[in-house]
Design a protein around this motif. Structure first.
Motif: not given
Length: 511
Positions: A510, A190, A150, A181-185, A179, A152
Protein backbone atom coordinates in the motif's frame (compact mmCIF):
# COMPACT_ATOMS: atom_id res chain seq x y z
CA UNK A 1 -14.26 27.58 -51.90
CA UNK A 2 -14.73 26.69 -55.56
CA UNK A 3 -10.97 26.61 -56.12
CA UNK A 4 -10.55 24.43 -53.05
CA UNK A 5 -13.14 22.01 -54.39
CA UNK A 6 -11.23 21.78 -57.68
CA UNK A 7 -7.93 21.17 -55.90
CA UNK A 8 -9.59 18.71 -53.51
CA UNK A 9 -11.08 16.76 -56.42
CA UNK A 10 -7.65 16.66 -58.08
CA UNK A 11 -5.98 15.41 -54.89
CA UNK A 12 -8.66 12.74 -54.45
CA UNK A 13 -8.06 11.52 -58.00
CA UNK A 14 -4.35 10.91 -57.42
CA UNK A 15 -2.97 7.42 -56.73
CA UNK A 16 -2.39 6.75 -53.03
CA UNK A 17 1.40 6.73 -53.38
CA UNK A 18 1.35 10.19 -54.97
CA UNK A 19 -1.00 11.51 -52.27
CA UNK A 20 1.33 10.27 -49.57
CA UNK A 21 4.32 12.03 -51.19
CA UNK A 22 2.39 15.34 -51.26
CA UNK A 23 1.35 14.97 -47.62
CA UNK A 24 4.85 14.08 -46.48
CA UNK A 25 6.29 17.13 -48.26
CA UNK A 26 3.90 19.52 -46.49
CA UNK A 27 4.28 17.66 -43.23
CA UNK A 28 8.08 17.94 -43.37
CA UNK A 29 7.86 21.65 -44.09
CA UNK A 30 5.50 22.12 -41.16
CA UNK A 31 7.85 20.21 -38.84
CA UNK A 32 10.68 22.63 -39.73
CA UNK A 33 8.55 25.73 -39.13
CA UNK A 34 7.29 24.34 -35.80
CA UNK A 35 10.86 24.44 -34.50
CA UNK A 36 11.31 28.15 -35.24
CA UNK A 37 11.20 30.39 -32.17
CA UNK A 38 9.24 32.54 -31.68
CA UNK A 39 6.56 30.47 -33.36
CA UNK A 40 5.40 32.02 -36.69
CA UNK A 41 1.74 31.41 -35.99
CA UNK A 42 0.33 32.72 -39.27
CA UNK A 43 2.67 30.60 -41.39
CA UNK A 44 1.90 27.50 -39.33
CA UNK A 45 -1.84 28.06 -39.60
CA UNK A 46 -1.66 28.48 -43.38
CA UNK A 47 0.25 25.22 -43.69
CA UNK A 48 -2.23 23.46 -41.42
CA UNK A 49 -5.09 24.70 -43.59
CA UNK A 50 -3.46 23.15 -46.65
CA UNK A 51 -2.95 19.86 -44.80
CA UNK A 52 -6.57 19.94 -43.63
CA UNK A 53 -7.81 20.32 -47.19
CA UNK A 54 -5.60 17.41 -48.23
CA UNK A 55 -6.87 15.37 -45.28
CA UNK A 56 -10.52 15.98 -46.16
CA UNK A 57 -9.85 15.00 -49.78
CA UNK A 58 -7.69 11.93 -49.09
CA UNK A 59 -8.63 10.53 -45.67
CA UNK A 60 -10.54 7.59 -47.12
CA UNK A 61 -7.64 6.55 -49.33
CA UNK A 62 -4.53 6.89 -47.14
CA UNK A 63 -3.90 6.12 -43.44
CA UNK A 64 -4.52 8.94 -40.98
CA UNK A 65 -1.07 8.39 -39.48
CA UNK A 66 0.35 9.80 -42.73
CA UNK A 67 -0.67 13.25 -41.43
CA UNK A 68 0.87 12.93 -37.95
CA UNK A 69 3.40 15.66 -37.23
CA UNK A 70 6.15 15.55 -34.62
CA UNK A 71 6.09 18.66 -32.47
CA UNK A 72 7.70 20.05 -29.37
CA UNK A 73 5.74 19.68 -26.16
CA UNK A 74 6.34 23.37 -25.45
CA UNK A 75 4.21 24.28 -28.48
CA UNK A 76 1.43 21.96 -27.34
CA UNK A 77 1.59 23.37 -23.82
CA UNK A 78 1.32 26.93 -25.18
CA UNK A 79 -1.57 25.84 -27.40
CA UNK A 80 -3.34 24.29 -24.42
CA UNK A 81 -2.98 27.48 -22.41
CA UNK A 82 -4.40 29.50 -25.33
CA UNK A 83 -7.26 27.03 -25.63
CA UNK A 84 -8.04 27.28 -21.92
CA UNK A 85 -7.93 31.10 -22.07
CA UNK A 86 -10.16 31.20 -25.15
CA UNK A 87 -12.69 28.92 -23.47
CA UNK A 88 -12.99 31.30 -20.50
CA UNK A 89 -13.12 34.66 -22.28
CA UNK A 90 -14.01 36.16 -25.64
CA UNK A 91 -11.77 39.21 -25.39
CA UNK A 92 -9.75 38.63 -28.54
CA UNK A 93 -6.97 36.40 -27.29
CA UNK A 94 -5.14 34.61 -30.14
CA UNK A 95 -6.81 31.26 -30.85
CA UNK A 96 -4.92 28.01 -30.32
CA UNK A 97 -3.11 26.73 -33.38
CA UNK A 98 -3.99 23.07 -33.29
CA UNK A 99 -6.52 22.08 -30.67
CA UNK A 100 -9.63 23.52 -32.31
CA UNK A 101 -9.42 22.50 -35.95
CA UNK A 102 -6.43 20.28 -36.67
CA UNK A 103 -6.62 17.16 -34.50
CA UNK A 104 -5.66 14.99 -37.50
CA UNK A 105 -1.97 16.00 -37.16
CA UNK A 106 -1.82 14.63 -33.60
CA UNK A 107 -1.17 10.98 -32.85
CA UNK A 108 -2.79 9.34 -29.84
CA UNK A 109 0.30 9.85 -27.66
CA UNK A 110 0.14 13.63 -28.15
CA UNK A 111 -3.63 13.76 -27.70
CA UNK A 112 -3.37 11.88 -24.43
CA UNK A 113 -0.54 14.15 -23.31
CA UNK A 114 -2.76 17.19 -23.94
CA UNK A 115 -5.71 15.65 -22.09
CA UNK A 116 -3.60 14.57 -19.11
CA UNK A 117 -1.90 17.98 -18.86
CA UNK A 118 -5.27 19.73 -18.97
CA UNK A 119 -6.58 17.47 -16.21
CA UNK A 120 -3.51 18.21 -14.09
CA UNK A 121 -3.87 21.98 -14.58
CA UNK A 122 -7.57 21.82 -13.72
CA UNK A 123 -6.88 19.77 -10.61
CA UNK A 124 -4.30 22.29 -9.42
CA UNK A 125 -6.68 25.17 -10.04
CA UNK A 126 -9.31 23.52 -7.88
CA UNK A 127 -6.72 22.86 -5.18
CA UNK A 128 -5.59 26.49 -5.09
CA UNK A 129 -7.32 28.48 -2.33
CA UNK A 130 -9.74 31.08 -3.63
CA UNK A 131 -9.08 34.52 -2.19
CA UNK A 132 -11.64 37.06 -1.06
CA UNK A 133 -11.05 40.63 -0.02
CA UNK A 134 -12.02 41.79 3.43
CA UNK A 135 -10.98 45.40 3.86
CA UNK A 136 -7.22 45.14 3.31
CA UNK A 137 -6.86 41.50 4.26
CA UNK A 138 -6.90 38.46 1.99
CA UNK A 139 -8.48 35.41 3.53
CA UNK A 140 -8.09 31.97 1.91
CA UNK A 141 -11.43 30.26 1.37
CA UNK A 142 -10.93 26.67 0.39
CA UNK A 143 -11.99 23.13 1.17
CA UNK A 144 -9.64 20.11 1.25
CA UNK A 145 -7.10 19.79 -1.54
CA UNK A 146 -8.51 16.41 -2.63
CA UNK A 147 -11.84 14.86 -3.42
CA UNK A 148 -11.94 12.10 -0.82
CA UNK A 149 -14.18 9.04 -0.93
CA UNK A 150 -14.30 7.10 2.34
CA UNK A 151 -15.81 3.71 1.57
CA UNK A 152 -16.09 0.26 3.08
CA UNK A 153 -15.25 -2.76 1.04
CA UNK A 154 -18.37 -4.56 2.24
CA UNK A 155 -20.65 -1.71 1.04
CA UNK A 156 -18.53 -0.32 -1.77
CA UNK A 157 -21.31 0.54 -4.22
CA UNK A 158 -23.73 2.04 -1.71
CA UNK A 159 -21.05 4.19 -0.03
CA UNK A 160 -19.74 5.43 -3.37
CA UNK A 161 -23.14 6.44 -4.77
CA UNK A 162 -24.15 8.21 -1.55
CA UNK A 163 -20.96 10.27 -1.37
CA UNK A 164 -20.94 11.10 -5.07
CA UNK A 165 -24.54 12.28 -4.89
CA UNK A 166 -23.68 14.61 -1.99
CA UNK A 167 -20.41 15.95 -3.41
CA UNK A 168 -20.17 19.61 -4.56
CA UNK A 169 -19.54 19.76 -8.30
CA UNK A 170 -16.29 21.68 -7.80
CA UNK A 171 -14.88 18.82 -5.70
CA UNK A 172 -15.15 16.43 -8.65
CA UNK A 173 -12.39 18.40 -10.41
CA UNK A 174 -9.91 17.89 -7.55
CA UNK A 175 -7.52 14.91 -7.51
CA UNK A 176 -9.34 11.81 -6.29
CA UNK A 177 -8.24 10.03 -3.11
CA UNK A 178 -9.91 6.83 -1.88
CA UNK A 179 -9.82 5.56 1.69
CA UNK A 180 -10.96 2.01 2.50
CA UNK A 181 -12.38 1.01 5.87
CA UNK A 182 -11.22 4.20 7.65
CA UNK A 183 -7.60 3.68 6.60
CA UNK A 184 -6.16 7.19 6.28
CA UNK A 185 -3.31 6.27 3.93
CA UNK A 186 -3.14 8.27 0.71
CA UNK A 187 -2.20 5.65 -1.87
CA UNK A 188 -2.76 5.14 -5.56
CA UNK A 189 -3.35 1.44 -4.88
CA UNK A 190 -6.68 2.19 -3.23
CA UNK A 191 -7.80 4.32 -6.16
CA UNK A 192 -7.00 1.57 -8.65
CA UNK A 193 -8.67 -1.08 -6.49
CA UNK A 194 -11.68 1.19 -6.15
CA UNK A 195 -12.28 1.54 -9.88
CA UNK A 196 -11.50 -2.09 -10.66
CA UNK A 197 -13.94 -3.55 -8.17
CA UNK A 198 -16.61 -0.87 -8.23
CA UNK A 199 -17.35 -1.30 -11.93
CA UNK A 200 -17.67 -5.05 -11.46
CA UNK A 201 -20.09 -4.41 -8.61
CA UNK A 202 -22.26 -1.96 -10.57
CA UNK A 203 -23.07 -4.46 -13.31
CA UNK A 204 -23.59 -7.36 -10.90
CA UNK A 205 -25.48 -5.48 -8.15
CA UNK A 206 -27.55 -3.17 -10.38
CA UNK A 207 -28.70 -5.51 -13.18
CA UNK A 208 -31.86 -3.46 -13.68
CA UNK A 209 -29.69 -0.66 -15.12
CA UNK A 210 -28.33 -2.77 -17.97
CA UNK A 211 -29.15 -5.30 -20.64
CA UNK A 212 -26.72 -8.01 -21.71
CA UNK A 213 -26.01 -9.06 -25.27
CA UNK A 214 -26.64 -12.62 -26.47
CA UNK A 215 -23.22 -13.91 -25.42
CA UNK A 216 -23.29 -11.94 -22.13
CA UNK A 217 -19.96 -10.32 -22.99
CA UNK A 218 -21.20 -6.73 -23.48
CA UNK A 219 -23.70 -4.54 -21.65
CA UNK A 220 -25.88 -1.67 -22.78
CA UNK A 221 -28.28 0.65 -20.97
CA UNK A 222 -31.66 -0.82 -20.15
CA UNK A 223 -34.64 0.77 -21.89
CA UNK A 224 -36.82 -0.09 -18.88
CA UNK A 225 -34.97 1.93 -16.26
CA UNK A 226 -37.17 3.26 -13.47
CA UNK A 227 -37.24 6.87 -12.32
CA UNK A 228 -35.30 5.79 -9.23
CA UNK A 229 -32.47 4.51 -11.41
CA UNK A 230 -32.16 7.67 -13.48
CA UNK A 231 -30.01 9.24 -10.76
CA UNK A 232 -27.85 6.13 -10.73
CA UNK A 233 -27.04 6.62 -14.42
CA UNK A 234 -25.90 10.14 -13.64
CA UNK A 235 -23.64 8.82 -10.85
CA UNK A 236 -22.38 6.07 -13.14
CA UNK A 237 -21.41 8.76 -15.64
CA UNK A 238 -19.62 10.71 -12.89
CA UNK A 239 -17.63 7.58 -11.99
CA UNK A 240 -16.58 7.02 -15.61
CA UNK A 241 -15.55 10.68 -15.85
CA UNK A 242 -13.59 10.46 -12.60
CA UNK A 243 -11.72 7.40 -13.84
CA UNK A 244 -10.69 9.06 -17.10
CA UNK A 245 -9.88 12.36 -15.37
CA UNK A 246 -7.72 10.58 -12.79
CA UNK A 247 -5.90 8.45 -15.37
CA UNK A 248 -7.38 5.12 -14.28
CA UNK A 249 -8.44 2.10 -16.31
CA UNK A 250 -11.81 0.56 -15.47
CA UNK A 251 -13.49 -2.76 -16.11
CA UNK A 252 -16.44 -1.71 -18.27
CA UNK A 253 -17.84 -4.07 -20.92
CA UNK A 254 -19.59 -1.47 -23.06
CA UNK A 255 -19.44 -1.52 -26.86
CA UNK A 256 -17.81 1.16 -28.98
CA UNK A 257 -21.18 2.83 -29.57
CA UNK A 258 -21.10 4.31 -26.05
CA UNK A 259 -17.97 6.28 -26.90
CA UNK A 260 -19.35 7.25 -30.30
CA UNK A 261 -22.38 8.78 -28.61
CA UNK A 262 -20.19 10.66 -26.12
CA UNK A 263 -18.42 12.21 -29.13
CA UNK A 264 -21.66 12.90 -31.05
CA UNK A 265 -20.95 10.23 -33.68
CA UNK A 266 -24.07 8.48 -34.92
CA UNK A 267 -24.44 4.72 -34.32
CA UNK A 268 -24.34 2.45 -37.37
CA UNK A 269 -25.12 -1.12 -38.34
CA UNK A 270 -21.55 -2.06 -37.40
CA UNK A 271 -22.37 -1.13 -33.80
CA UNK A 272 -25.33 -3.49 -33.78
CA UNK A 273 -23.17 -6.26 -35.24
CA UNK A 274 -20.66 -5.72 -32.42
CA UNK A 275 -23.29 -5.77 -29.70
CA UNK A 276 -25.62 -8.50 -30.99
CA UNK A 277 -24.33 -10.95 -33.55
CA UNK A 278 -27.84 -12.35 -34.05
CA UNK A 279 -29.65 -9.05 -34.61
CA UNK A 280 -26.75 -7.47 -36.49
CA UNK A 281 -26.44 -10.55 -38.70
CA UNK A 282 -30.13 -10.44 -39.57
CA UNK A 283 -29.95 -6.75 -40.44
CA UNK A 284 -26.85 -7.35 -42.56
CA UNK A 285 -28.69 -10.15 -44.38
CA UNK A 286 -31.55 -7.77 -45.16
CA UNK A 287 -29.16 -5.04 -46.33
CA UNK A 288 -27.29 -7.42 -48.67
CA UNK A 289 -30.43 -9.11 -50.02
CA UNK A 290 -30.46 -8.34 -53.75
CA UNK A 291 -33.68 -9.90 -55.08
CA UNK A 292 -36.89 -7.92 -55.33
CA UNK A 293 -38.95 -10.35 -53.22
CA UNK A 294 -37.68 -9.26 -49.78
CA UNK A 295 -41.25 -8.69 -48.61
CA UNK A 296 -41.84 -12.41 -49.02
CA UNK A 297 -39.31 -13.00 -46.18
CA UNK A 298 -41.94 -11.74 -43.68
CA UNK A 299 -39.77 -9.06 -42.09
CA UNK A 300 -41.78 -6.20 -40.59
CA UNK A 301 -41.09 -2.92 -38.83
CA UNK A 302 -42.20 -4.55 -35.56
CA UNK A 303 -39.14 -5.63 -33.57
CA UNK A 304 -38.34 -7.22 -30.20
CA UNK A 305 -35.72 -5.36 -28.18
CA UNK A 306 -34.79 -5.55 -24.50
CA UNK A 307 -37.79 -7.73 -23.70
CA UNK A 308 -40.34 -5.51 -25.45
CA UNK A 309 -42.18 -5.48 -28.78
CA UNK A 310 -41.76 -2.16 -30.55
CA UNK A 311 -43.32 -0.71 -33.72
CA UNK A 312 -40.66 1.29 -35.52
CA UNK A 313 -43.39 2.92 -37.60
CA UNK A 314 -46.36 3.44 -35.25
CA UNK A 315 -48.36 5.08 -38.07
CA UNK A 316 -48.24 1.84 -40.05
CA UNK A 317 -48.26 -1.19 -37.71
CA UNK A 318 -46.99 -4.43 -39.22
CA UNK A 319 -45.38 -2.50 -42.07
CA UNK A 320 -43.44 -4.92 -44.28
CA UNK A 321 -39.74 -4.55 -44.98
CA UNK A 322 -39.18 -4.30 -48.73
CA UNK A 323 -36.23 -3.79 -51.04
CA UNK A 324 -37.22 -0.13 -51.25
CA UNK A 325 -37.41 0.60 -47.51
CA UNK A 326 -34.84 -1.84 -46.08
CA UNK A 327 -32.27 0.91 -45.44
CA UNK A 328 -34.96 2.92 -43.62
CA UNK A 329 -35.79 -0.14 -41.49
CA UNK A 330 -32.16 -0.83 -40.56
CA UNK A 331 -31.51 2.80 -39.67
CA UNK A 332 -34.70 2.90 -37.58
CA UNK A 333 -33.74 -0.31 -35.75
CA UNK A 334 -30.22 0.93 -34.92
CA UNK A 335 -31.55 4.36 -33.93
CA UNK A 336 -34.16 2.85 -31.60
CA UNK A 337 -31.70 0.46 -29.91
CA UNK A 338 -28.91 2.97 -29.30
CA UNK A 339 -30.72 6.32 -29.21
CA UNK A 340 -34.48 6.45 -28.73
CA UNK A 341 -34.89 3.61 -26.23
CA UNK A 342 -32.17 4.94 -23.90
CA UNK A 343 -32.45 8.67 -24.55
CA UNK A 344 -33.23 9.71 -20.99
CA UNK A 345 -30.76 7.45 -19.20
CA UNK A 346 -27.96 8.22 -21.65
CA UNK A 347 -28.53 11.95 -21.19
CA UNK A 348 -28.07 11.44 -17.45
CA UNK A 349 -24.96 9.31 -17.97
CA UNK A 350 -23.53 11.92 -20.35
CA UNK A 351 -24.37 14.75 -17.94
CA UNK A 352 -22.46 13.00 -15.15
CA UNK A 353 -19.50 12.17 -17.39
CA UNK A 354 -19.06 15.75 -18.53
CA UNK A 355 -19.39 17.15 -15.03
CA UNK A 356 -15.83 15.88 -14.67
CA UNK A 357 -14.28 15.78 -18.16
CA UNK A 358 -14.16 18.69 -20.60
CA UNK A 359 -16.47 17.80 -23.46
CA UNK A 360 -14.77 20.09 -25.98
CA UNK A 361 -11.28 18.74 -25.39
CA UNK A 362 -12.47 15.16 -25.80
CA UNK A 363 -13.36 16.04 -29.39
CA UNK A 364 -9.66 15.52 -30.08
CA UNK A 365 -10.23 11.77 -29.89
CA UNK A 366 -11.80 9.19 -32.11
CA UNK A 367 -14.30 6.88 -30.36
CA UNK A 368 -11.93 3.90 -30.29
CA UNK A 369 -9.21 6.11 -28.79
CA UNK A 370 -11.51 7.33 -26.02
CA UNK A 371 -12.57 3.75 -25.36
CA UNK A 372 -8.94 2.65 -25.06
CA UNK A 373 -8.12 5.46 -22.63
CA UNK A 374 -10.93 4.49 -20.28
CA UNK A 375 -11.00 0.69 -20.46
CA UNK A 376 -7.50 -0.10 -21.74
CA UNK A 377 -6.50 -2.39 -24.57
CA UNK A 378 -6.93 -6.14 -24.92
CA UNK A 379 -3.70 -6.46 -26.92
CA UNK A 380 -0.77 -7.62 -24.79
CA UNK A 381 2.80 -7.61 -26.10
CA UNK A 382 4.47 -9.40 -23.23
CA UNK A 383 7.87 -9.27 -24.93
CA UNK A 384 7.73 -5.45 -24.74
CA UNK A 385 7.05 -5.72 -20.98
CA UNK A 386 10.14 -7.92 -20.63
CA UNK A 387 12.32 -5.60 -22.73
CA UNK A 388 11.27 -2.55 -20.68
CA UNK A 389 11.96 -4.22 -17.33
CA UNK A 390 14.67 -2.80 -15.07
CA UNK A 391 16.45 -4.70 -12.32
CA UNK A 392 17.74 -3.74 -8.89
CA UNK A 393 21.41 -2.88 -8.54
CA UNK A 394 22.11 -6.20 -6.80
CA UNK A 395 20.01 -8.45 -9.07
CA UNK A 396 20.95 -8.24 -12.76
CA UNK A 397 19.14 -10.18 -15.46
CA UNK A 398 21.54 -13.08 -14.93
CA UNK A 399 20.58 -13.44 -11.25
CA UNK A 400 19.16 -16.98 -10.63
CA UNK A 401 15.97 -15.62 -9.03
CA UNK A 402 15.36 -13.33 -12.03
CA UNK A 403 15.96 -16.21 -14.41
CA UNK A 404 13.51 -18.38 -12.46
CA UNK A 405 10.88 -15.66 -12.54
CA UNK A 406 10.94 -15.28 -16.33
CA UNK A 407 10.85 -19.03 -16.81
CA UNK A 408 7.74 -19.20 -14.61
CA UNK A 409 6.19 -16.18 -16.31
CA UNK A 410 6.68 -17.74 -19.76
CA UNK A 411 4.80 -20.82 -18.57
CA UNK A 412 1.76 -18.85 -17.37
CA UNK A 413 -1.31 -18.93 -19.58
CA UNK A 414 -2.76 -15.70 -20.98
CA UNK A 415 -5.30 -15.20 -18.18
CA UNK A 416 -2.66 -15.68 -15.49
CA UNK A 417 -0.43 -13.13 -17.21
CA UNK A 418 -3.31 -10.65 -17.10
CA UNK A 419 -3.69 -11.43 -13.40
CA UNK A 420 0.01 -10.67 -13.01
CA UNK A 421 -0.46 -7.32 -14.77
CA UNK A 422 -3.23 -6.46 -12.29
CA UNK A 423 -1.02 -7.58 -9.39
CA UNK A 424 1.82 -5.39 -10.68
CA UNK A 425 -0.05 -2.25 -11.82
CA UNK A 426 -3.60 -2.39 -10.43
CA UNK A 427 -4.97 -2.68 -14.00
CA UNK A 428 -5.83 -5.93 -15.75
CA UNK A 429 -5.85 -4.47 -19.25
CA UNK A 430 -2.96 -2.88 -21.08
CA UNK A 431 -2.73 0.93 -21.25
CA UNK A 432 -4.07 2.50 -24.43
CA UNK A 433 -0.53 3.03 -25.76
CA UNK A 434 0.45 -0.56 -24.98
CA UNK A 435 2.69 -2.30 -22.46
CA UNK A 436 5.54 -0.02 -23.49
CA UNK A 437 3.96 2.48 -21.07
CA UNK A 438 4.82 0.15 -18.18
CA UNK A 439 8.38 -0.10 -16.93
CA UNK A 440 8.50 -2.90 -14.41
CA UNK A 441 11.34 -3.04 -11.91
CA UNK A 442 12.22 -6.34 -10.26
CA UNK A 443 14.01 -6.36 -6.93
CA UNK A 444 15.18 -9.36 -4.94
CA UNK A 445 14.32 -8.87 -1.27
CA UNK A 446 16.17 -10.17 1.76
CA UNK A 447 13.83 -11.83 4.29
CA UNK A 448 14.63 -10.89 7.87
CA UNK A 449 13.01 -13.90 9.58
CA UNK A 450 12.00 -17.36 8.47
CA UNK A 451 12.62 -19.05 5.16
CA UNK A 452 12.13 -17.06 1.92
CA UNK A 453 10.08 -19.99 0.64
CA UNK A 454 7.37 -19.12 3.19
CA UNK A 455 6.84 -15.66 1.73
CA UNK A 456 4.86 -14.48 -1.25
CA UNK A 457 5.91 -11.91 -3.88
CA UNK A 458 4.87 -8.32 -3.23
CA UNK A 459 4.28 -5.41 -5.55
CA UNK A 460 4.51 -1.64 -5.32
CA UNK A 461 1.78 -0.86 -7.81
CA UNK A 462 2.46 2.89 -7.91
CA UNK A 463 5.88 2.18 -9.41
CA UNK A 464 5.21 -1.21 -11.08
CA UNK A 465 7.84 -2.77 -8.81
CA UNK A 466 7.92 -6.52 -8.16
CA UNK A 467 9.62 -7.73 -4.96
CA UNK A 468 10.79 -11.35 -5.08
CA UNK A 469 12.16 -13.37 -2.16
CA UNK A 470 15.18 -15.61 -2.82
CA UNK A 471 13.24 -18.79 -3.56
CA UNK A 472 15.10 -22.07 -3.40
CA UNK A 473 13.62 -23.65 -6.54
CA UNK A 474 11.61 -22.80 -9.61
CA UNK A 475 8.73 -24.93 -8.30
CA UNK A 476 8.50 -22.86 -5.12
CA UNK A 477 8.60 -19.68 -7.22
CA UNK A 478 5.71 -20.96 -9.37
CA UNK A 479 3.58 -21.98 -6.39
CA UNK A 480 4.08 -18.73 -4.49
CA UNK A 481 3.54 -16.50 -7.55
CA UNK A 482 0.40 -18.25 -8.79
CA UNK A 483 -1.06 -18.20 -5.28
CA UNK A 484 -0.31 -14.47 -4.98
CA UNK A 485 -2.14 -13.81 -8.26
CA UNK A 486 -5.45 -15.19 -7.04
CA UNK A 487 -7.98 -12.31 -7.02
CA UNK A 488 -9.24 -13.05 -3.52
CA UNK A 489 -5.79 -12.46 -2.04
CA UNK A 490 -6.02 -8.75 -2.78
CA UNK A 491 -9.07 -6.53 -2.39
CA UNK A 492 -11.56 -8.72 -0.53
CA UNK A 493 -8.94 -10.37 1.66
CA UNK A 494 -8.46 -7.08 3.48
CA UNK A 495 -11.96 -7.40 4.95
CA UNK A 496 -10.84 -10.09 7.38
CA UNK A 497 -7.87 -10.47 9.65
CA UNK A 498 -5.13 -12.82 8.48
CA UNK A 499 -4.59 -16.08 10.26
CA UNK A 500 -1.82 -15.41 12.81
CA UNK A 501 -0.17 -18.68 11.86
CA UNK A 502 -0.10 -18.07 8.12
CA UNK A 503 3.01 -16.96 6.19
CA UNK A 504 3.46 -13.38 5.08
CA UNK A 505 1.12 -12.94 2.11
CA UNK A 506 0.85 -9.22 1.48
CA UNK A 507 0.44 -9.15 -2.29
CA UNK A 508 0.04 -5.43 -3.01
CA UNK A 509 2.08 -2.99 -1.01
CA UNK A 510 0.00 0.00 0.00
CA UNK A 511 2.12 2.77 -1.35
Amino acid sequence: PENLQIIGSWWASLPSAVMIRHVKAWRSALSVVLHIWPVPRRSIRNMLLVLRDMYNACKKKIPEKTFYVEMDQIILQEDLQLWRAASKTKDGNPPPLILCDFRFVLDLKLKKLIFDNNSLITQREHQTPQQMGFYLRWIPQSGPDYFCLNVKRASLLEDSFLQLAAAPLSDLRKPLVVHFDEDSKVTDVYKRDFFHHLFLRIVSDKPEMFMLNDSETLVWFSSEASEENVMNFYLFGVLCGLALYNNSIVHMSFPLVLFKKLLDVEPTLEDMIEFSEAVGGSLKYILDYEDDDLEDQDFTFKIHWDGMDVDLDPQDPQKAVTSQNKKQFIDAYVNYAFNTSVEKVFQEFQRGFFQVCDQRLLKLFHPHELQGMLVGEAVYNWEVLRQNTRYGWDCPLTHPTIQMFWEVFDELNEEKRKDFLWFLTGFRRAPVLGLKQIQMEIQVTQIQSGSPDQHFPESLTCHSTLLLPLYSTKEVMRDRLTEALKPERGFMRAERDPDPGSPVILTQEQY
